[in-house]
Design a protein around this motif. Structure first.
Motif, PDB file in Angstrom:
ATOM      1  N   GLY A 269       0.827  -1.224   0.076  1.00 15.69           N
ATOM      2  CA  GLY A 269       0.088   0.012   0.028  1.00 15.69           C
ATOM      3  C   GLY A 269       0.753   1.092  -0.266  1.00 15.69           C
ATOM      4  O   GLY A 269       1.926   1.066  -0.188  1.00 15.69           O
ATOM      5  N   PRO A 270       0.029   2.459   0.101  1.00 17.71           N
ATOM      6  CA  PRO A 270       1.019   3.858  -0.156  1.00 17.71           C
ATOM      7  C   PRO A 270       1.718   3.941   1.143  1.00 17.71           C
ATOM      8  O   PRO A 270       2.616   4.788   1.005  1.00 17.71           O
ATOM      9  CB  PRO A 270      -0.230   4.717  -0.140  1.00 17.71           C
ATOM     10  CG  PRO A 270      -1.522   3.945   0.562  1.00 17.71           C
ATOM     11  CD  PRO A 270      -1.155   2.494   0.016  1.00 17.71           C
ATOM     12  N   TRP A 271       1.734   3.274   2.253  1.00 14.17           N
ATOM     13  CA  TRP A 271       2.520   3.422   3.318  1.00 14.17           C
ATOM     14  C   TRP A 271       4.159   3.001   2.861  1.00 14.17           C
ATOM     15  O   TRP A 271       5.021   3.392   3.595  1.00 14.17           O
ATOM     16  CB  TRP A 271       2.200   2.522   4.565  1.00 14.17           C
ATOM     17  CG  TRP A 271       1.865   1.108   4.218  1.00 14.17           C
ATOM     18  CD1 TRP A 271       2.709   0.103   4.049  1.00 14.17           C
ATOM     19  CD2 TRP A 271       0.582   0.678   3.815  1.00 14.17           C
ATOM     20  NE1 TRP A 271       1.956  -1.027   3.700  1.00 14.17           N
ATOM     21  CE2 TRP A 271       0.719  -0.772   3.531  1.00 14.17           C
ATOM     22  CE3 TRP A 271      -0.646   1.203   3.788  1.00 14.17           C
ATOM     23  CZ2 TRP A 271      -0.171  -1.451   3.073  1.00 14.17           C
ATOM     24  CZ3 TRP A 271      -1.730   0.266   3.360  1.00 14.17           C
ATOM     25  CH2 TRP A 271      -1.515  -1.107   3.161  1.00 14.17           C
ATOM     26  N   ASP A 272       4.500   2.260   1.918  1.00 12.34           N
ATOM     27  CA  ASP A 272       5.647   2.065   1.399  1.00 12.34           C
ATOM     28  C   ASP A 272       6.421   2.884   0.301  1.00 12.34           C
ATOM     29  O   ASP A 272       7.328   2.848   0.203  1.00 12.34           O
ATOM     30  CB  ASP A 272       5.506   0.735   0.772  1.00 12.34           C
ATOM     31  CG  ASP A 272       5.564  -0.415   1.708  1.00 12.34           C
ATOM     32  OD1 ASP A 272       6.048  -0.110   2.810  1.00 12.34           O
ATOM     33  OD2 ASP A 272       5.359  -1.834   1.498  1.00 12.34           O
ATOM     34  N   VAL A 273       5.531   3.834   0.034  1.00 13.39           N
ATOM     35  CA  VAL A 273       5.956   4.858  -1.099  1.00 13.39           C
ATOM     36  C   VAL A 273       7.175   5.582  -0.568  1.00 13.39           C
ATOM     37  O   VAL A 273       8.332   5.787  -1.290  1.00 13.39           O
ATOM     38  CB  VAL A 273       4.627   5.620  -1.710  1.00 13.39           C
ATOM     39  CG1 VAL A 273       5.236   6.780  -2.179  1.00 13.39           C
ATOM     40  CG2 VAL A 273       3.771   4.861  -2.155  1.00 13.39           C
TER      41      VAL A 273
END
Length: 416
Positions: A269-273
């Motif tokens: 998800g976007p938490w890894d971006v």
């Protein structure tokens, strides 16, 4: 006749005097209308209130929410404190019931709402706070319980397919493409985590609890129907047949392998971006590949905000809530990579111009909100255990799925 005339005159005089008296008591309407009523006067003299907001958002996001709340405070003459909070349900309940809890919780995963609502801790959202038509429909479903809204959506998140642009020029559009590319460049994710693997179960018609249109039915579990078992077979194949990942893989392993360039495809998800950007990983994001010609529905999480049913300042709390949801969408996108739930913000040039987050937003259009009823707490462990047994090849899919549903039902029975 004289006597009669005197009596008549006396009566006339009495009526005149009485009419003056009545006018003096209740007829001075012009004077009273020009003066504030007792209620209005009390409101004018009302002391400013201090609202307490708890939040599970990150520290930079909380600072931004405080900044916006301060503007509301300046306009209304009230005070607001936005505080970081990582307490669990029981801690919130204890604080709320003792009068020490917040007026507002701003930023809590929506799947907690059922437990809070069942405990009587949520105030129903009044008319006029938001216009439901302005929001992504999935986000409204996520904060509704038994057909009523008990929270306001503020952002949404889901997972999608990361791909290394040095290894993959065009992301896989179909399951067949995914398998073909996975053999060439590597494909991994936290396969035994039900949150992620649910997408492949749902793609074939599996579901957690049946959506009746008026709510979720915890007695109708669709994790061992024909479609669910087909999806579980696919997940097993990822590990046992195609050897994309070992059966004991976890989130950190899969993330590390993508970040180091060992694999070219990864679901998260976007938490890894931000982490990948800081590590200079060459990557982009695409929606999950279609299966059988249809979008693959991921699980969605919605960050929600609610007013405590125990707040002594309901009017002011909902007024602040309205102000915050109208003004925090873009700042939270900029500060915390939060995908907006308001349709007009999704069309904002800044949002649409962000290629990575737009891909998550596109996937979110096909996402299913995680069940928000309390019975969902009984799903995670049996589902995770079943996935481990399936991916390790220790138990056939049919048996693992049936046992999983049996265990979920047993867990729900202990709650009643």
């Amino acid at each position: 006749m004289k006597k009669y005339s005197k009596i008549l005159a006396l009566l006339t005089a009495m009526v005149f005097v009485l009419s003056i008296a009545l006018t003096g008591c209740g007829g001075g309407s012009k004077t009273s209308e020009s003066q504030p009523s007792q209620t209005q006067a009390a409101e004018q003299k009302k002391e400013p209130v201090e609202l307490i907001v708890w939040s599970h958002l990150t520290d930079p996001e909380i600072a931004k929410v405080q900044e916006i709340a301060n503007k509301w405070a300046e306009q209304t003459g009230n005070k607001v404190k936005v505080l970081a909070d990582q307490s669990d349900f029981q801690a919130f309940a204890t604080a709320a019931q003792s009068g020490k809890g917040p007026d507002i919780m701003f930023g809590l995963p929506h799947d907690n709402l059922g437990t809070f609502q069942k405990a009587g801790l949520l105030a129903e959202v009044p008319e006029g706070v938001i216009n439901k038509d302005d929001y992504v429909p999935m986000s409204i479903s996520a904060v509704s319980y038994d057909g009523k809204m008990y929270a306001v959506p503020i952002a949404m998140e889901t997972y999608a397919l990361f791909y290394n642009t040095d290894k993959v020029k065009t992301p896989p559009a179909t399951l067949d493409d995914l398998i073909k590319l996975g053999k060439e460049v590597g494909f991994q994710y936290d396969v035994n985590n039900f949150y992620f693997s649910f997408a492949f179960i749902a793609a074939y018609g599996g579901y957690v609890f049946k959506d009746t249109g008026g709510g979720l039915d915890p007695n109708d579990i669709g994790l061992n129907n024909e479609g669910a078992k087909k999806g579980l077979e696919l997940i097993k194949d990822f590990v046992q047949k195609y050897k994309f990942m070992p059966p004991d893989i976890n989130y950190d392993m899969a993330k590390g392998n993508f970040q180091s360039g060992k694999i070219g495809l990864y679901i998260s998800g976007p938490w890894d971006v931000d982490g990948f950007k800081k590590a200079n990983v060459p990557f982009k994001v695409a929606p999950l590949p279609e299966i059988d010609g249809k979008p693959t529905p991921s699980f969605a999480g919605v960050q929600a905000a609610f007013v405590s049913a125990n707040s002594k300042h309901q009017k002011e709390a909902w007024d602040l809530m309205k102000y915050l949801v109208e003004n925090t969408g873009l700042p939270l996108f900029e500060t915390g990579n939060r995908i907006p739930v308001i349709k007009s913000l999704l069309d904002n040039p800044e949002v649409k111009g962000n290629e990575i987050l737009s891909a998550f937003a596109e996937q979110a259009q096909h996402a299913i909100p995680m069940p928000n009823i309390p019975q969902m707490s009984q799903v995670w462990t049996p589902a995770g255990n079943a996935l481990q047994l399936i991916t390790s090849g220790k138990v056939p899919v049919d048996k693992a799925a049936d046992d999983m549903v049996k265990q979920i039902k047993q867990g729900i029975a202990t709650m009643q």
